[in-house]
Design a protein around this motif. Structure first.
Motif, PDB file in Angstrom:
ATOM      1  N   MET A  96      -0.629  -7.283   4.776  1.00  0.00           N
ATOM      2  CA  MET A  96      -0.151  -6.561   3.588  1.00  0.00           C
ATOM      3  C   MET A  96      -0.269  -5.066   3.825  1.00  0.00           C
ATOM      4  O   MET A  96      -1.304  -4.566   4.222  1.00  0.00           O
ATOM      5  N   LYS A  97       0.799  -4.318   3.566  1.00  0.00           N
ATOM      6  CA  LYS A  97       0.752  -2.878   3.788  1.00  0.00           C
ATOM      7  C   LYS A  97       0.734  -2.126   2.466  1.00  0.00           C
ATOM      8  O   LYS A  97       0.918  -2.707   1.397  1.00  0.00           O
ATOM      9  N   VAL A  98       0.507  -0.825   2.558  1.00  0.00           N
ATOM     10  CA  VAL A  98       0.573   0.021   1.366  1.00  0.00           C
ATOM     11  C   VAL A  98       2.035   0.109   0.950  1.00  0.00           C
ATOM     12  O   VAL A  98       2.887   0.535   1.728  1.00  0.00           O
ATOM     13  N   ASP A 158      -1.156   2.387   7.507  1.00  0.00           N
ATOM     14  CA  ASP A 158      -1.221   1.935   6.122  1.00  0.00           C
ATOM     15  C   ASP A 158      -1.525   0.446   6.072  1.00  0.00           C
ATOM     16  O   ASP A 158      -2.401  -0.010   5.343  1.00  0.00           O
ATOM     17  N   SER A 159      -0.787  -0.329   6.856  1.00  0.00           N
ATOM     18  CA  SER A 159      -0.932  -1.772   6.874  1.00  0.00           C
ATOM     19  C   SER A 159      -2.320  -2.180   7.344  1.00  0.00           C
ATOM     20  O   SER A 159      -2.969  -3.039   6.751  1.00  0.00           O
ATOM     21  N   MET A 219      -2.121  -2.206  -3.170  1.00  0.00           N
ATOM     22  CA  MET A 219      -2.299  -0.834  -2.709  1.00  0.00           C
ATOM     23  C   MET A 219      -0.904  -0.221  -2.577  1.00  0.00           C
ATOM     24  O   MET A 219      -0.024  -0.789  -1.923  1.00  0.00           O
ATOM     25  N   HIS A 220      -0.679   0.933  -3.205  1.00  0.00           N
ATOM     26  CA  HIS A 220       0.663   1.517  -3.176  1.00  0.00           C
ATOM     27  C   HIS A 220       0.578   3.035  -3.239  1.00  0.00           C
ATOM     28  O   HIS A 220      -0.487   3.609  -3.467  1.00  0.00           O
ATOM     29  N   ARG A 221       1.696   3.678  -3.021  1.00  0.00           N
ATOM     30  CA  ARG A 221       1.778   5.129  -3.131  1.00  0.00           C
ATOM     31  C   ARG A 221       3.194   5.516  -3.535  1.00  0.00           C
ATOM     32  O   ARG A 221       4.147   4.741  -3.391  1.00  0.00           O
ATOM     33  N   PHE A 257      -1.265   8.524   6.523  1.00  0.00           N
ATOM     34  CA  PHE A 257      -1.271   7.522   7.573  1.00  0.00           C
ATOM     35  C   PHE A 257       0.156   7.133   7.929  1.00  0.00           C
ATOM     36  O   PHE A 257       0.999   7.000   7.043  1.00  0.00           O
ATOM     37  N   PRO A 258       0.441   6.898   9.219  1.00  0.00           N
ATOM     38  CA  PRO A 258       1.716   6.271   9.574  1.00  0.00           C
ATOM     39  C   PRO A 258       1.781   4.890   8.942  1.00  0.00           C
ATOM     40  O   PRO A 258       0.753   4.312   8.574  1.00  0.00           O
TER      41      PRO A 258
END
Length: 303
Positions: A1-3, A184-185, A30-32, A179-180
């Motif tokens: 799971m990534k951002v 992120d992931s 998790m998000h942005r 983060f790249p």
């Protein structure tokens, strides 16, 4: 799971966006997003993670989260289990100052806005002594539209820029590049695994295997991206959960809470609790009760 890159629903008629969450639990990923975010928690408890910073949240908390900062308001497990409508309630204000509001903010008269946004780009929590007045203005922003909303928003930032001289930073204090996507992931996998298994014996070998690197490489990797050791981060998660269990009255025995949150002894638990919160468990309980009464009083005040 990534951002997850999150897209804020944008109205063509509004530069300042207001979203109100009245849900069984908060968005659990998790998000942005490119917008800065002001969030007022009205109902619900859980754990806030912003970048590499972790703490518990509760009603009355007021946060400013920087643009593109990975974050999550993770509701306590009880909210997911009950899934009651209206279990949590928060109001969020989003604004994209680098482009949408750039022409306004770059005016000489708006220099105070620009300075404040630059200073708080890593995120902060508004201290309780400023929260009542800030909340009154915040609610005016959320309940208005068009030009009135924009002017109320500027008034809110003006209040912060003139009065907010002491606040809790939602970062380590070190500025860092985003983060790249691959990072992120990887970091999100570490966060999610820790949140799920914090009560277990998580060795460096075990957590390193989650992201498929050696323990030595993991130690360097985690320290590089968070400016803290994994053990310090794990203890923060455990203490946050212990605080919630103490306050919710889940046990009258500190030892049982210590073991339930992953500590191998009450002595070690008390030592880490004091180091993390600056208070003993009993002192924490007394202070929380005072803050809770203030938060309820603040929420009931008319905007």
């Amino acid at each position: 799971m990534k951002v997850i890159p999150f897209k804020i629903p944008v109205s063509q008629a509004e530069s300042v966006i207001v979203n109100e969450d009245i849900l069984p639990f908060f968005y659990g990923h998790m998000h942005r997003h490119k917008e800065m975010q002001l969030s007022l928690i009205l109902k619900g408890e859980g754990t806030l993670i912003v970048g590499n910073y972790t703490q518990s949240f509760k009603p009355g908390d007021f946060y400013i989260i920087g643009a593109n900062q990975p974050h999550i308001l993770k509701s306590d497990t009880s909210y997911y289990n009950s899934a009651l409508p209206g279990g949590v309630h928060a109001i969020h204000i989003f604004f994209e100052h680098e482009h949408t509001l750039s022409n306004l903010i770059n005016l000489p008269e708006m220099e105070f806005v620009k300075r404040f946004l630059d200073k708080t780009c890593q995120g902060l929590q508004v201290p309780e002594e400023y929260a009542p007045e800030a909340t009154k203005i915040f609610m005016k922003v959320s309940r208005s539209s068009g030009l009135k909303r924009l002017l109320s928003f500027i008034k809110l930032i003006q209040y912060f820029s003139r009065n907010l001289t002491d606040y809790k930073s939602l970062s380590t204090g070190f500025a860092s590049a985003p983060f790249p996507e691959a990072e992120d992931s990887r970091m999100n996998e570490v966060y999610q695994y820790t949140m799920k298994h914090y009560a277990e014996n998580i060795t460096l070998e075990r957590i390193a295997s989650v992201v498929h690197i050696t323990p030595q490489a993991f130690c360097k990797y985690f320290k590089k991206h968070t400016c803290k050791t994994y053990n310090a981060f794990l203890n923060e998660i455990r203490i946050n959960e212990a605080c919630k269990r103490i306050i919710n009255g889940e046990s009258t025995c500190i030892s049982s809470i210590a073991y339930a949150t992953g500590f191998n002894s009450a002595i070690n638990f008390n030592k880490v609790f004091k180091k993390t919160t600056g208070k003993s468990p009993s002192e924490y309980i007394r202070e929380y009760k005072r803050e809770w009464k203030r938060a309820i009083k603040m929420i009931k005040q008319p905007a």
